[in-house]
Design a protein around this motif. Structure first.
Motif, short mmCIF file in Angstrom:
data_model
loop_
_atom_site.label_atom_id
_atom_site.label_comp_id
_atom_site.label_asym_id
_atom_site.label_seq_id
_atom_site.Cartn_x
_atom_site.Cartn_y
_atom_site.Cartn_z
N GLY A 112 75.19 -31.68 17.57
CA GLY A 112 74.64 -31.61 16.22
C GLY A 112 74.35 -30.18 15.79
O GLY A 112 74.80 -29.22 16.43
N ASP A 113 73.59 -30.07 14.74
CA ASP A 113 73.28 -28.76 14.16
C ASP A 113 72.21 -28.02 14.97
O ASP A 113 71.54 -28.60 15.82
CB ASP A 113 72.73 -28.94 12.74
CG ASP A 113 73.81 -29.40 11.79
OD1 ASP A 113 75.00 -29.13 12.07
OD2 ASP A 113 73.46 -30.06 10.78
N PRO A 120 70.04 -33.75 18.91
CA PRO A 120 69.27 -32.81 18.12
C PRO A 120 68.05 -33.48 17.49
O PRO A 120 68.08 -34.68 17.19
CB PRO A 120 70.25 -32.40 17.01
CG PRO A 120 71.15 -33.59 16.86
CD PRO A 120 71.28 -34.19 18.24
N THR A 121 66.98 -32.72 17.32
CA THR A 121 65.87 -33.16 16.47
C THR A 121 65.52 -31.96 15.60
O THR A 121 66.10 -30.88 15.78
CB THR A 121 64.62 -33.61 17.26
OG1 THR A 121 63.86 -32.46 17.63
CG2 THR A 121 64.97 -34.42 18.51
N ASN A 137 66.23 -28.96 28.41
CA ASN A 137 66.46 -27.75 29.20
C ASN A 137 66.06 -28.01 30.64
O ASN A 137 65.35 -28.97 30.93
CB ASN A 137 65.59 -26.60 28.66
CG ASN A 137 64.14 -27.01 28.55
OD1 ASN A 137 63.79 -27.84 27.71
ND2 ASN A 137 63.30 -26.49 29.41
N LEU A 138 66.51 -27.14 31.56
CA LEU A 138 65.96 -27.19 32.92
C LEU A 138 64.49 -26.82 32.81
O LEU A 138 64.12 -25.94 32.03
CB LEU A 138 66.70 -26.21 33.82
CG LEU A 138 68.13 -26.59 34.21
CD1 LEU A 138 68.79 -25.45 34.98
CD2 LEU A 138 68.16 -27.87 35.03
N SER A 139 63.66 -27.49 33.58
CA SER A 139 62.22 -27.26 33.54
C SER A 139 61.91 -25.76 33.72
O SER A 139 62.47 -25.12 34.62
CB SER A 139 61.57 -28.07 34.66
OG SER A 139 60.21 -28.18 34.43
N GLY A 140 61.08 -25.23 32.82
CA GLY A 140 60.69 -23.83 32.92
C GLY A 140 61.53 -22.89 32.08
O GLY A 140 61.11 -21.77 31.76
N ARG A 141 62.73 -23.30 31.67
CA ARG A 141 63.62 -22.45 30.85
C ARG A 141 63.24 -22.59 29.38
O ARG A 141 62.58 -23.55 28.99
CB ARG A 141 65.08 -22.88 31.05
CG ARG A 141 65.59 -22.69 32.47
CD ARG A 141 66.27 -21.36 32.64
NE ARG A 141 67.43 -21.22 31.76
CZ ARG A 141 67.80 -20.06 31.18
NH1 ARG A 141 67.10 -18.97 31.37
NH2 ARG A 141 68.86 -20.01 30.42
N PRO A 142 63.69 -21.64 28.53
CA PRO A 142 63.42 -21.79 27.10
C PRO A 142 64.01 -23.10 26.57
O PRO A 142 65.10 -23.50 26.97
CB PRO A 142 64.13 -20.59 26.47
CG PRO A 142 64.27 -19.59 27.58
CD PRO A 142 64.43 -20.40 28.84
N SER A 143 63.32 -23.76 25.66
CA SER A 143 63.82 -25.01 25.08
C SER A 143 65.12 -24.75 24.32
O SER A 143 65.29 -23.69 23.72
CB SER A 143 62.79 -25.60 24.13
OG SER A 143 61.61 -25.91 24.83
N PRO A 144 66.06 -25.72 24.32
CA PRO A 144 67.34 -25.52 23.64
C PRO A 144 67.26 -25.87 22.15
O PRO A 144 66.72 -26.91 21.78
CB PRO A 144 68.26 -26.50 24.36
CG PRO A 144 67.37 -27.58 24.86
CD PRO A 144 65.99 -27.01 25.04
N THR A 168 70.28 -37.44 12.62
CA THR A 168 71.08 -37.82 13.79
C THR A 168 70.19 -38.45 14.86
O THR A 168 70.56 -39.45 15.48
CB THR A 168 71.81 -36.58 14.36
OG1 THR A 168 72.53 -35.97 13.30
CG2 THR A 168 72.74 -36.94 15.48
N ALA A 169 69.00 -37.88 15.03
CA ALA A 169 68.06 -38.43 16.02
C ALA A 169 67.72 -39.87 15.67
O ALA A 169 67.76 -40.77 16.52
CB ALA A 169 66.80 -37.57 16.08
N ARG A 170 67.43 -40.11 14.40
CA ARG A 170 67.04 -41.48 14.01
C ARG A 170 68.21 -42.45 14.07
O ARG A 170 68.06 -43.61 14.43
CB ARG A 170 66.36 -41.47 12.65
CG ARG A 170 64.86 -41.18 12.85
CD ARG A 170 64.08 -41.30 11.59
NE ARG A 170 64.55 -40.33 10.62
CZ ARG A 170 64.53 -40.50 9.32
NH1 ARG A 170 64.08 -41.64 8.81
NH2 ARG A 170 64.95 -39.55 8.52
#
Ligand code: AMP
Ligand code: MG
Length: 334
Positions: A169-170, A29-30, A142-149, A124-126
């Protein structure tokens, strides 16, 4: 490949760091969206990120760091304006493009001699970057072209079986990708708009910051030549047909959206309206997740009311317009 679900605790984060050091792929997560991380200095690992996403290899990655000491080895120089911006906005949802050093393989930057770098604020990212003891190249998971998760489950929807692990993560706070600000030219230039806007930076630092012209041109136009390679690809798209109602005020957009809905329903479409009532923050936080949810429900026509196109609203509209393939209806035209 079995994708391991890791939790947010020190044991699992250390394990994730170890996976990255060994050339593995770990989603994490970020504050913007979930990233798909690999050791930015490991060519083979970075290649496997492109493969897992089905991403064109000329679309460069953002390299994530956790401490300022990690910056110096990645770039040839840090101009004073860059230092000033980092001081204010890092850790946070803004990426800076600088001249890259030889430590960074060309695959990571899609063949460019510049590198995009961000220090995320998500804890968590850091922790992961520190556990890996490496700069982490991470496009959206995400798979290329799909909405970002924006949730761990959205990552699994696209990536289960394709990557080594996901840190569960959250939900991401901002919900759209970072601002990308190019600092290699004379004037800081926003290549991809995000939560931190040109207006905010200008007000804070009293310097000129401009938006790349391609952000105001739709891709069908012959003048469309984005400086940020990723901006030329189709993006964020659900299976459904998306229509954005633009212009006018909040009420006009809603009225128009519901009249399009009635038409679509009478034409036997499985249509839904998504109305954020002009709230950009809420729209950013919800939009990508909502597209995925409506896809799962089998909705075939998504009618979205647009946002006021200034500040953060401009950034969120950039994603909405791309998701819709620039399929736009003016609120005041029938
Ligand atoms: P994503 O990883 O999906 O968030 O995409 C990262 C975006 O950052 C890409 O679409 C690129 O266009 C942009 N980017 C990364 N590196 C550079 C760079 N060196 N110069 C310009 N844009 C970059
Ligand atoms: Mg992406």
């Amino acid at each position: 490949m079995k994708t391991i679900r890791l939790q947010v605790n020190q044991t699992d984060i250390d394990r994730a760091g170890e996976m990255i050091r060994r050339g593995g792929l770990v989603a994490f997560p970020t504050e913007t969206v979930y990233g798909l991380g690999a050791d930015a200095t490991n060519e083979a690992a970075v290649r496997s990120v492109y493969a897992a996403k089905g991403r064109p290899s000329d679309n460069p990655m953002i390299v994530h760091i956790a401490d300022m000491e990690q910056l110096d080895e990645l770039v040839t120089e840090v101009p004073s304006v860059a230092r000033a911006m980092m001081e204010i906005y890092w850790p946070g949802p803004i990426t800076f493009v600088l001249k890259k050093s030889d430590v960074v393989p060309m695959v990571t930057t899609g063949g460019l001699d510049t590198i995009a770098i961000r220090m995320p604020s998500n804890r968590t990212a850091r922790r992961l970057i520190r556990a890996a003891r490496r700069p982490i190249a991470a496009p959206s998971a995400n798979l290329s072209g799909r909405p970002s998760p924006t949730t761990a489950l959205d990552v699994l929807e696209d990536m289960d079986g394709r990557i080594d692990a996901v840190i569960m993560g959250d939900t991401c706070d901002v919900g759209i990708e970072s601002t990308v600000c190019d600092l290699t030219g004379d004037v800081p230039t926003i290549l991809r708009p995000g939560y931190i806007t040109a207006e905010m930076i200008q007000a804070k630092l009293g310097i000129d910051v401009v938006y790349d012209r391609s952000l105001f041109i739709s891709p069908e136009n012959a003048d469309f030549h984005p400086k940020s390679p990723g901006m030329k690809y189709k993006h964020y798209s659900p299976k459904a047909n998306v229509i954005i109602v633009r212009g006018g005020d909040t009420e006009m957009r809603a009225t128009r959206a519901y009249s399009i809905l009635s038409l679509a329903l009478s034409g036997d479409k499985n249509a839904k309206v998504v109305d954020y009532k002009g709230d950009s923050r809420e729209a950013a936080h919800d939009f990508f997740a909502r597209l995925r949810e409506l896809d799962r429900e089998g909705v075939d026509t998504i009618i979205v009311t647009g946002l006021p196109e200034e500040g953060f609203g401009f950034s969120v509209m950039n994603r909405m317009l791309k998701a819709a393939g620039y399929n736009v209806v003016d609120s005041d035209k029938m």
